[in-house]
Write an enzyme that holds these catalytic residues in place. Structure first.
Site, mmCIF file in Angstrom:
data_model
loop_
_atom_site.group_PDB
_atom_site.id
_atom_site.type_symbol
_atom_site.label_atom_id
_atom_site.label_comp_id
_atom_site.label_asym_id
_atom_site.label_seq_id
_atom_site.Cartn_x
_atom_site.Cartn_y
_atom_site.Cartn_z
ATOM 1 N N GLY A 286 -15.443 -80.136 3.047
ATOM 2 C CA GLY A 286 -16.201 -81.236 2.462
ATOM 3 C C GLY A 286 -15.351 -82.125 1.571
ATOM 4 O O GLY A 286 -15.697 -83.275 1.315
ATOM 5 N N SER A 287 -14.222 -81.606 1.120
ATOM 6 C CA SER A 287 -13.341 -82.411 0.276
ATOM 7 C C SER A 287 -12.408 -83.286 1.118
ATOM 8 O O SER A 287 -11.491 -83.902 0.580
ATOM 9 C CB SER A 287 -12.527 -81.493 -0.644
ATOM 10 O OG SER A 287 -13.402 -80.881 -1.567
ATOM 11 N N SER B 197 -10.553 -80.984 -4.684
ATOM 12 C CA SER B 197 -11.014 -79.611 -4.483
ATOM 13 C C SER B 197 -11.983 -79.254 -5.592
ATOM 14 O O SER B 197 -11.608 -79.211 -6.765
ATOM 15 C CB SER B 197 -9.827 -78.630 -4.514
ATOM 16 O OG SER B 197 -10.297 -77.300 -4.419
ATOM 17 N N LYS B 198 -13.220 -78.994 -5.194
ATOM 18 C CA LYS B 198 -14.240 -78.674 -6.194
ATOM 19 C C LYS B 198 -13.825 -77.438 -6.999
ATOM 20 O O LYS B 198 -13.883 -77.420 -8.218
ATOM 21 C CB LYS B 198 -15.571 -78.450 -5.478
ATOM 22 C CG LYS B 198 -16.723 -78.191 -6.407
ATOM 23 C CD LYS B 198 -18.009 -78.182 -5.615
ATOM 24 C CE LYS B 198 -19.084 -77.414 -6.343
ATOM 25 N NZ LYS B 198 -20.313 -77.315 -5.571
ATOM 26 N N PHE C 68 -10.764 -76.168 -7.091
ATOM 27 C CA PHE C 68 -9.340 -76.265 -7.394
ATOM 28 C C PHE C 68 -8.684 -74.905 -7.146
ATOM 29 O O PHE C 68 -7.789 -74.481 -7.858
ATOM 30 C CB PHE C 68 -9.086 -76.748 -8.826
ATOM 31 C CG PHE C 68 -7.836 -77.596 -8.930
ATOM 32 C CD1 PHE C 68 -7.815 -78.896 -8.440
ATOM 33 C CD2 PHE C 68 -6.674 -77.101 -9.494
ATOM 34 C CE1 PHE C 68 -6.663 -79.679 -8.511
ATOM 35 C CE2 PHE C 68 -5.516 -77.880 -9.577
ATOM 36 C CZ PHE C 68 -5.507 -79.161 -9.083
ATOM 37 N N THR D 298 -8.978 -73.542 -3.488
ATOM 38 C CA THR D 298 -8.950 -73.287 -2.042
ATOM 39 C C THR D 298 -7.489 -73.135 -1.593
ATOM 40 O O THR D 298 -6.648 -73.996 -1.892
ATOM 41 C CB THR D 298 -9.643 -74.442 -1.291
ATOM 42 O OG1 THR D 298 -10.985 -74.500 -1.767
ATOM 43 C CG2 THR D 298 -9.640 -74.243 0.210
ATOM 44 N N GLU E 87 -5.642 -73.362 1.117
ATOM 45 C CA GLU E 87 -4.928 -74.395 1.880
ATOM 46 C C GLU E 87 -4.646 -75.615 1.007
ATOM 47 O O GLU E 87 -3.537 -76.154 1.000
ATOM 48 C CB GLU E 87 -5.769 -74.842 3.092
ATOM 49 C CG GLU E 87 -6.002 -73.775 4.134
ATOM 50 C CD GLU E 87 -7.310 -73.021 3.901
ATOM 51 O OE1 GLU E 87 -7.677 -72.781 2.724
ATOM 52 O OE2 GLU E 87 -7.961 -72.665 4.895
ATOM 53 N N GLY F 175 -19.911 -79.110 -1.825
ATOM 54 C CA GLY F 175 -18.699 -79.746 -1.308
ATOM 55 C C GLY F 175 -18.994 -80.676 -0.139
ATOM 56 O O GLY F 175 -18.500 -81.802 -0.072
ATOM 57 N N ARG F 176 -19.824 -80.208 0.792
ATOM 58 C CA ARG F 176 -20.084 -81.011 2.003
ATOM 59 C C ARG F 176 -21.010 -82.189 1.711
ATOM 60 O O ARG F 176 -21.234 -83.027 2.565
ATOM 61 C CB ARG F 176 -20.646 -80.123 3.113
ATOM 62 C CG ARG F 176 -21.875 -79.312 2.734
ATOM 63 C CD ARG F 176 -22.177 -78.264 3.796
ATOM 64 N NE ARG F 176 -23.284 -77.376 3.430
ATOM 65 C CZ ARG F 176 -23.161 -76.280 2.688
ATOM 66 N NH1 ARG F 176 -21.997 -75.939 2.175
ATOM 67 N NH2 ARG F 176 -24.211 -75.520 2.439
ATOM 68 N N GLN G 54 -20.012 -80.366 9.840
ATOM 69 C CA GLN G 54 -19.882 -79.488 8.667
ATOM 70 C C GLN G 54 -21.154 -79.503 7.825
ATOM 71 O O GLN G 54 -21.660 -78.457 7.418
ATOM 72 C CB GLN G 54 -18.701 -79.875 7.774
ATOM 73 C CG GLN G 54 -18.436 -78.754 6.749
ATOM 74 C CD GLN G 54 -17.907 -79.207 5.399
ATOM 75 O OE1 GLN G 54 -17.808 -80.391 5.121
ATOM 76 N NE2 GLN G 54 -17.571 -78.262 4.556
ATOM 77 N N GLU H 187 -22.640 -75.784 8.276
ATOM 78 C CA GLU H 187 -22.405 -74.960 7.082
ATOM 79 C C GLU H 187 -23.722 -74.785 6.307
ATOM 80 O O GLU H 187 -23.908 -73.806 5.600
ATOM 81 C CB GLU H 187 -21.330 -75.599 6.184
ATOM 82 C CG GLU H 187 -20.696 -74.597 5.231
ATOM 83 C CD GLU H 187 -19.419 -75.095 4.563
ATOM 84 O OE1 GLU H 187 -18.330 -74.638 4.958
ATOM 85 O OE2 GLU H 187 -19.496 -75.933 3.648
ATOM 86 N N HIS I 210 -17.031 -89.985 29.555
ATOM 87 C CA HIS I 210 -16.018 -89.634 30.548
ATOM 88 C C HIS I 210 -15.432 -88.256 30.284
ATOM 89 O O HIS I 210 -14.401 -87.907 30.854
ATOM 90 C CB HIS I 210 -14.917 -90.703 30.571
ATOM 91 C CG HIS I 210 -15.455 -92.047 30.950
ATOM 92 N ND1 HIS I 210 -15.628 -92.433 32.271
ATOM 93 C CD2 HIS I 210 -15.929 -93.066 30.191
ATOM 94 C CE1 HIS I 210 -16.158 -93.648 32.291
ATOM 95 N NE2 HIS I 210 -16.361 -94.060 31.049
ATOM 96 N N LYS J 208 -11.948 -65.675 4.440
ATOM 97 C CA LYS J 208 -10.996 -65.960 3.352
ATOM 98 C C LYS J 208 -10.428 -64.659 2.796
ATOM 99 O O LYS J 208 -9.233 -64.534 2.543
ATOM 100 C CB LYS J 208 -11.696 -66.726 2.214
ATOM 101 C CG LYS J 208 -11.993 -68.183 2.530
ATOM 102 C CD LYS J 208 -12.601 -68.874 1.297
ATOM 103 C CE LYS J 208 -13.133 -70.248 1.633
ATOM 104 N NZ LYS J 208 -13.861 -70.876 0.530
HETATM 105 O O1 F6P Z 1 -14.570 -72.919 2.955
HETATM 106 C C1 F6P Z 1 -15.674 -73.727 2.865
HETATM 107 C C2 F6P Z 1 -15.629 -74.616 1.671
HETATM 108 O O2 F6P Z 1 -15.985 -73.923 0.544
HETATM 109 C C3 F6P Z 1 -16.486 -75.832 1.881
HETATM 110 O O3 F6P Z 1 -17.807 -75.610 1.598
HETATM 111 C C4 F6P Z 1 -15.820 -76.827 1.007
HETATM 112 O O4 F6P Z 1 -16.193 -78.121 1.335
HETATM 113 C C5 F6P Z 1 -14.370 -76.532 1.288
HETATM 114 O O5 F6P Z 1 -14.327 -75.141 1.456
HETATM 115 C C6 F6P Z 1 -13.402 -76.975 0.236
HETATM 116 O O6 F6P Z 1 -13.671 -76.408 -0.999
HETATM 117 P P1 F6P Z 1 -13.014 -76.990 -2.324
HETATM 118 O O7 F6P Z 1 -13.499 -78.382 -2.495
HETATM 119 O O8 F6P Z 1 -13.446 -76.077 -3.429
HETATM 120 O O9 F6P Z 1 -11.525 -76.960 -2.137
#
Ligand code: F6P
Length: 600
Positions: A200-201, A256-257, A259, A261, A263, A321-322, A404, A408, A439, A564
């Site tokens: 969602g971010s 990142s909500k 901060f 995540t 990746e 987030g989404r 998403q 989700e 197509h 995760k």
């Molecule tokens: O893994 C799913 C999720 O938590 C989503 O709901 C969210 O949008 C995404 O990861 C990113 O999370 P964040 O904004 O905390 O990095």
């Protein structure tokens, strides 16, 4: 439409509000008031465990059997039905007469919506009650586009004031960067923005960026700034994001909500290192070339990373987030690239749809009707997929964003009370712009499984193109397909028609279109920031309505946690292997241990 005009248009709505407490958004009573709390309690504890136990649900089960005996080929010819199954609000025209339904179906679905307290649940959401009970959070993405004069109180705080404080900060910062008064550490102007985030971010902001890119590209100020997104930890994505950028002219926005995540934080560190490699490790580099959009509760993490709090553009626990594209995750990158006024138009479009959602009666309410059609197709007719086909290349990322938002949200197996669900919920959403989709996977839509389709089209193109010698403009050609496909799906083509055309009899079975395939068509005047806001809110609310009828919590996402956790375990083994130590492969599933050894 200016915000004030949108607000007064809503105030002058010819419709009765769907619920008395929804006549104002937000209602004046704070969430702690006894009446508000009572409504929420009733809303989440109805007199049934599962909606499938209600008379209204059972009626629809019987009705579905009757509807299956009808064919859209005949239904679409009824002019009264055709006129009745259309809605028009603020330029958004929806024709749902090609759904497998009659007017009675709509009545029965609305009875189910009433029985499942959709109105009360929407009201509780708008009031800021903590309807996401597994996370103890309110669900207030509507507040992220509320007018400055509105107010919603959560835990004693007016969240609309918080929203406008951050929007003001975004405006001031983005204008400073765009005018060159805010510059990089070496004094150069900022020209590039790299937004780092995932899920969602990333999806919402990237989706609207694609749409606005075409709409705004004529303006010099838009051409002066480049916005890229970095979401995947794949090094290829990193290389693409950095390609030909000068770190001295680049601002990295970490979205990142949490901060936290994995990746996003790896990519944030990668980008920070890239900045350091280009300009040295002086604290100014981070302070002047990085910003964060994160939850207020992540402030310490943001500061520990090296981003000062004045460069933190908060959003809050009460925005999923989404559902966060209207908050700082969309506001900051989009305002830096296109200017704050473009983002304001997007918010105005979303607000217009919010007001419609909160005030229109169910039979004229676009998101409620779309949500009920989703429930009908999935739970009663048994169609487990659905597809969004925008006839607008610039909406290429819209299906992925809504995928998403929806999957989700409603990919759940228990009710809000933890009761195992005994009916089908949670569609598989996918989509591609038309005509390209025609197509690729349309063969299946026409002859394989039945997949309800949402066709989205626009009366006017973002670009005029009429090639000399061609009878039609390219947009007309595009739209001919938009108008033709719903009938091909609904009406089909019979064996008798094929034989009459001289098709050899042995080919007839292969070329017969059974038809009776539902779709709905959304036609809007033009794709721009305002209409994109309307569509975004429309689809967000569709998902909420479905979740409310299905009696699930559409606002948590526990399903992403196990993957995760397991990635964490694998990461530990990977570290051991990469540092020459013996990994503990016995802790893993044998197949995982085997494939890991092959990787090493
Ligand atoms: O893994 C799913 C999720 O938590 C989503 O709901 C969210 O949008 C995404 O990861 C990113 O999370 P964040 O904004 O905390 O990095």
């Amino acid at each position: 439409i200016p915000l004030s005009k949108a607000a007064s248009a809503a105030a002058a709505s010819p419709f009765e509000p769907l619920h008395p407490s929804l006549s104002h958004f937000p209602p004046s009573s704070p969430s702690t008031s006894p009446s508000a709390a009572g409504a929420a309690t009733q809303g989440s504890h109805p007199t049934y465990k599962l909606p499938s136990q209600t008379v209204e649900w059972q009626r629809l089960v019987r009705h579905a059997a009757e509807i299956k005996a009808l064919h859209l080929r005949h239904l679409v010819q009824d002019p009264v039905r055709s006129d009745a199954l259309c809605v028009d609000y603020d330029g958004v025209y929806m024709d749902y007469s090609r759904q497998q339904m009659t007017m009675e179906t709509r009545t029965l679905l609305i009875e189910l919506a009433k029985r499942t307290q959709v109105g009360e649940k929407v009201a509780a959401m708008a009031r800021g009650e903590k309807i996401n009970h597994t996370e103890g959070r309110a669900v207030l993405h509507m507040a992220t586009r509320a007018g400055r004069e509105e107010s919603v109180i959560v835990d004693g705080v007016d969240v609309v004031r918080q929203v406008h404080r951050v929007l003001d900060k975004v405006k001031a910062f983005s204008e400073g960067v765009r005018q060159g008064t805010i510059r990089g550490a070496t004094g150069k102007r900022i020209r590039n923005i790299v937004a780092v985030g995932i899920g969602g971010s990333y999806l919402g902001p990237a989706c609207i960026h694609e749409v606005f890119k075409t709409e705004e590209e004529g303006s010099q100020s838009c051409r002066d700034f480049r916005l890229r997104f970095l979401s995947n930890v794949d090094p290829v994505d990193v290389a693409r994001a950095q390609e030909k950028l000068d770190p001295e002219e680049t601002l990295v926005v970490v979205v990142s909500k949490s901060f936290a995540t994995a990746e996003t934080m790896l990519n944030a560190r990668t980008m920070r290192q890239w900045l350091w490699d280009g300009m040295g490790t002086h604290p100014d580099v981070c302070a002047k070339h990085m910003a964060a959009c994160a939850s207020a509760s992540a402030t310490q993490l943001v500061e520990a990373f090296g981003i000062p709090s004045e460069r933190l553009f908060e959003f809050w626990d009460w925005v999923g987030g989404r559902y966060s594209v209207c908050a700082s995750p969309g506001a900051l990158p989009i305002s830096l690239k296109f200017g704050f006024s473009v983002f304001e138009k997007f918010l105005a479009g979303a607000r217009s749809m919010d007001r419609h959602f909160l005030t229109a009666p169910f039979e004229k309410n676009l998101p409620v009707l779309m949500g009920l059609l989703g429930v009908w197709n999935m739970s009663f007719l048994g169609y487990r997929c659905r597809t969004i086909i925008p006839y607008a290349e610039a909406m290429m990322k819209f299906p992925a964003h809504i995928q998403q938002v929806d999957m989700e949200s409603n990919g759940k197996h228990v009710t809000v009370d933890g009761e195992e669900i005994n009916y089908d919920i949670g569609e598989i959403d996918f989509g591609e712009p038309g005509t390209n989709g025609q197509h690729s996977f349309f063969q299946l839509l026409h002859m394989g499984q039945v997949v309800p389709v949402d066709f989205i089209g626009f009366a006017e193109s973002q670009k005029a193109l009429h090639v000399a010698g061609e009878e039609l403009s390219s947009h007309d050609e595009l739209m001919c397909n938009f108008f033709a496909q719903p009938d091909a799906l609904a009406v089909g083509k019979t064996g008798a028609e094929l034989l009459a055309e001289g098709i050899p009899p042995d080919h007839v079975p292969h070329r017969t279109f059974k038809g009776n395939r539902p779709s709905l068509s959304l036609l809007l005047p033009r794709l721009n920031a305002y209409s994109m806001g309307q569509l975004l809110a429309l689809y967000e609310h569709r998902t909420a309505v479905q979740g409310f009828v299905w009696h699930v919590n559409s606002f948590d996402q526990w399903g992403v946690e196990l993957g995760k956790q397991l990635a964490k375990s694998v990461r530990e083994e990977m570290k051991l292997a990469r540092t020459g130590q013996a990994p503990n492969l016995h802790a893993l599933v044998p197949a995982t241990a085997r494939i890991l050894q092959r990787y090493w």
